[in-house]
Design a protein around this motif. Sequence first.
Motif, PDB file in Angstrom:
ATOM      1  N   ALA A   1       0.851  -1.197   0.000  1.00 51.32           N
ATOM      2  CA  ALA A   1       0.000   0.000   0.000  1.00 51.32           C
ATOM      3  C   ALA A   1       0.882   1.240   0.000  1.00 51.32           C
ATOM      4  O   ALA A   1       1.946   1.255   0.621  1.00 51.32           O
ATOM      5  N   LEU A   2       0.424   2.258  -0.708  1.00 55.17           N
ATOM      6  CA  LEU A   2       1.222   3.475  -0.819  1.00 55.17           C
ATOM      7  C   LEU A   2       0.709   4.516   0.171  1.00 55.17           C
ATOM      8  O   LEU A   2      -0.480   4.831   0.167  1.00 55.17           O
ATOM      9  N   PRO A   3       1.584   5.071   0.982  1.00 52.09           N
ATOM     10  CA  PRO A   3       1.134   6.137   1.886  1.00 52.09           C
ATOM     11  C   PRO A   3       0.836   7.406   1.087  1.00 52.09           C
ATOM     12  O   PRO A   3       1.430   7.601   0.013  1.00 52.09           O
ATOM     13  N   PRO A   4      -0.070   8.277   1.567  1.00 53.95           N
ATOM     14  CA  PRO A   4      -0.350   9.516   0.823  1.00 53.95           C
ATOM     15  C   PRO A   4       0.912  10.332   0.553  1.00 53.95           C
ATOM     16  O   PRO A   4       1.014  10.999  -0.470  1.00 53.95           O
ATOM     17  N   SER A   5       1.893  10.236   1.475  1.00 51.97           N
ATOM     18  CA  SER A   5       3.111  11.040   1.316  1.00 51.97           C
ATOM     19  C   SER A   5       3.904  10.643   0.078  1.00 51.97           C
ATOM     20  O   SER A   5       4.770  11.388  -0.374  1.00 51.97           O
TER      21      SER A   5
ATOM     22  N   GLY B   1       2.678  10.554  -2.719  1.00 49.84           N
ATOM     23  CA  GLY B   1       2.175  11.445  -3.766  1.00 49.84           C
ATOM     24  C   GLY B   1       1.301  10.758  -4.790  1.00 49.84           C
ATOM     25  O   GLY B   1       0.925  11.365  -5.780  1.00 49.84           O
TER      26      GLY B   1
ATOM     27  N   GLU C   1      -2.309   8.803  -5.648  1.00 46.77           N
ATOM     28  CA  GLU C   1      -3.669   8.658  -5.122  1.00 46.77           C
ATOM     29  C   GLU C   1      -4.116   7.224  -5.306  1.00 46.77           C
ATOM     30  O   GLU C   1      -3.882   6.656  -6.364  1.00 46.77           O
ATOM     31  N   PRO C   2      -4.788   6.641  -4.316  1.00 40.08           N
ATOM     32  CA  PRO C   2      -5.324   5.295  -4.516  1.00 40.08           C
ATOM     33  C   PRO C   2      -6.250   5.273  -5.727  1.00 40.08           C
ATOM     34  O   PRO C   2      -7.084   6.165  -5.884  1.00 40.08           O
TER      35      PRO C   2
ATOM     36  N   GLY D   1      -1.645   3.107  -7.566  1.00 38.36           N
ATOM     37  CA  GLY D   1      -1.676   4.538  -7.258  1.00 38.36           C
ATOM     38  C   GLY D   1      -1.624   5.331  -8.542  1.00 38.36           C
ATOM     39  O   GLY D   1      -1.028   4.900  -9.531  1.00 38.36           O
TER      40      GLY D   1
ATOM     41  N   ARG E   1      -0.955   9.253 -10.276  1.00 34.70           N
ATOM     42  CA  ARG E   1      -0.416  10.593 -10.043  1.00 34.70           C
ATOM     43  C   ARG E   1      -0.645  11.410 -11.299  1.00 34.70           C
ATOM     44  O   ARG E   1      -0.048  11.136 -12.330  1.00 34.70           O
TER      45      ARG E   1
END
Lengths: 425, 385
Positions: free
Chosen positions: A263-267, A269, A271-272, A286, A288
């Motif tokens: 999972a990618l953290p919001p930081s 950059g 977006e899910p 994600g 971008r």
Amino acid sequence: MELKLELDPARMPVAVAFVESAARTAGFEEREYALLTLSVEELFLALCNAMPGCEVGLKFRDLRYAAEVCFHFPQPPPDLRIFNITTRPDHETDEGLARMGLFLASRACDQFSVQQIPQGGWEILLRKERRYPAAGQPFTPPTQLKPWSISDTPSPDAVKQLSGLIAAQYAATQFPEEFTPEGRLLDKLASSDYGVLLAQTDQGELSGGLIWRTAERRIVECFGPYLNNPADSGLLVDQLCERLCLQFGRSRFLGMVLYAPQALPPSAGFEPSGALETPNGTVWTGYRMLDEEFGAVAWLPQELLPFYTRWSSSMALSRDIREYHDSGETGDGLTLFGSRLNRAAGMAQLTPLLVGRDAGQVLAEHLDLLDNEGYTTVCCTLDTGHPFQSLLGQHLLASGFIPRILVPWGGKGDLLQLYRQRVQQ
Amino acid sequence: MNLPPLDLLVPQHVRQFEAYVPSPPDSELRKMFGVERLVRMNNNENPFGPPPAAAAFLKSFDPASVARYPSGDCQPLRIRLSDYLGIKVSQLLFGNGANEVISFVIKAFCQQGDNIVTADRTFAVYEWIARFSGVGVKLAPLDDFGFDDEGLLGLVDSRTKLVFICNPNNPTGSWWNRERLTRFLDRLGPNHIVVLDEAYFEFMDQPDYPDGISLLPQYPNLIIFRTFSKMFGLAGLRIGYLAGSEAVVDIVRKTAIVYSVNSIAQEAALAALDDLEFIRATRAMVQEGQQMLAEQCAALKLPILSSDCNFAMIKLPFSDTLAYRLLMQQGFMIRTMTGFRFPGWIRVSMVKRDEMRLFCDALARLVHSRTDQSMLAKTYGVSAS
């Protein structure tokens, strides 16, 4: 290299000789290009039959990891249903026998696509990939992972380490097949279509990496980050993703889609934009956007409106959503799927190149074939920029496909990725 | 008829260049994002509009006069401005916005094989014009958000014709003081043209901020850019100028397009020129806006680069392009910084107090809604693993 010639069977040897000599000059072995020249021969004859006397352009591209031949011609292509992987020519009739060569030739290529091009005319693209030996030494995880620095021009040895890391630590469903073996990855990176970002310690030990490809016209497809120690690498994920944004921030691309094994953290950059769960591991997607959003019209079948509306709203996309109504128009006339198969992962990708009224039947034939050959996950994309592709929506849902991922601007419009997953018996 | 053979007709440097796509009109944007009102905080415009004298001129403008060509070289305006700046009329050259003036300069000095040197994260138009003109571009990374003199000097070679310094820099707001600028000019020497972009000159009131025009006698290789689009609120009329030594300006004049500045812009600029009260009021608005924004960012724990200019940069803990869309849905149009090679940052222009207060509230809502980690798995649409 380019060649222009008239569609006349007498000219066929010229076309074949052109491709053969270009492939040989590019360093391909005979066993690699022989099947490509066979495909060219059969396709050329089929086009001669369909549009005799027309001028056709042949372009050869050495992609290093593959040889690519592109046919460019002014009229719509003839009946291309033969290129569906499900087609079986009839041995009992003359017409069927005449199509046998083309059928076999189309199977000899690793990739095939057909498209109408904006500059005018049509293109058929045939691609044959090189063969590579299996990986050499097994991957040994390094002991020291920090501190790292990030490079976009790593040494070949470091790229081999990354290929080894991916093969050793990730499920086959979490990376494209082409990232292994290491020779293939190196050749991909040597072409201008692929790139890599690697994080390495001062001693040259690999902490993680990320691979991108720019084959799609408007979107950069990215994969990773692949990490040595996923539990302790939040900062590394952020830094690799930021470097990616720096690399493409001022470019012709509208956005980037990242298929991540965690999972990618919001930081980071991104977006899910959906995810795909498989028994062996999840792929988190994600997105971008690289530019400011200027809006678009999105055509969808009624059945997919809830999924699309939810995601486009969550991603704050400005979309004029229009429900597609079938008014009985002819559309593309026939249905043709481009297919990419990843046997190691049991995954198949179907891309609708043409959608006609036979869409339900052609889809069912594809699924039967893929089921019989043991593919457990089938992905099919729908482009919201092509109203007529909406016709396929109901058939996909009826066949067990579920919409999972949305890639804004991934095609002419947004791309919906629908997946059908079967539990292997 | 078939298309012409564009592959053969179009030079490679043009083929490779991606055209800039400007934002759609506000009316379309409002419709796209479903808002009735849009506060423009993306282009560093002056929310007060033009100074009162310029506004009065525009109101009284006689439509019949547009049938006549304007002054081809903006002579009345150059005479008035030369007096205001204390230089000769022949040292001034006007263009249809500073962008056109950049183009004049690059065309005047560069040919294929030459290069320009500037920073990697600055006003993008220098780089764009050079690239689509087939001129090389060498970019020095910013040092702590400011132009790096050592980095720039290290890139200069015998084919470097122009060095662009944006002072203060858009978008970071950093600036060189007089001592640093003259040291750089001394070290660079006279063999290259230095372009000092002072688009935000009128916002600066620090005593050691250098007035580039005052340096012209000492450094005849210097060209100064200024504009009426920022402080003077005439962005929609497109008018900007350069100042330099007579010999240099004479060269640039050869590539300048005469009659490109329309008569309304010329007259409005004349009227706007010396309204000191307007400048004071704008500076006060900017100062107050910067303070409000800095306080809000401190409360939200967001890094901010405040400046003396009418913009600030804010680092967000998520995508700046997503922030653009979400803020548009709340009626605020900011500038994303990914294209400036600052991913995750936004640039915000200063606006009047009430609008800035509303923007600060919108920013807080945005940050709170997008940093809730517990929502992550749910957002992806799969179970957490």
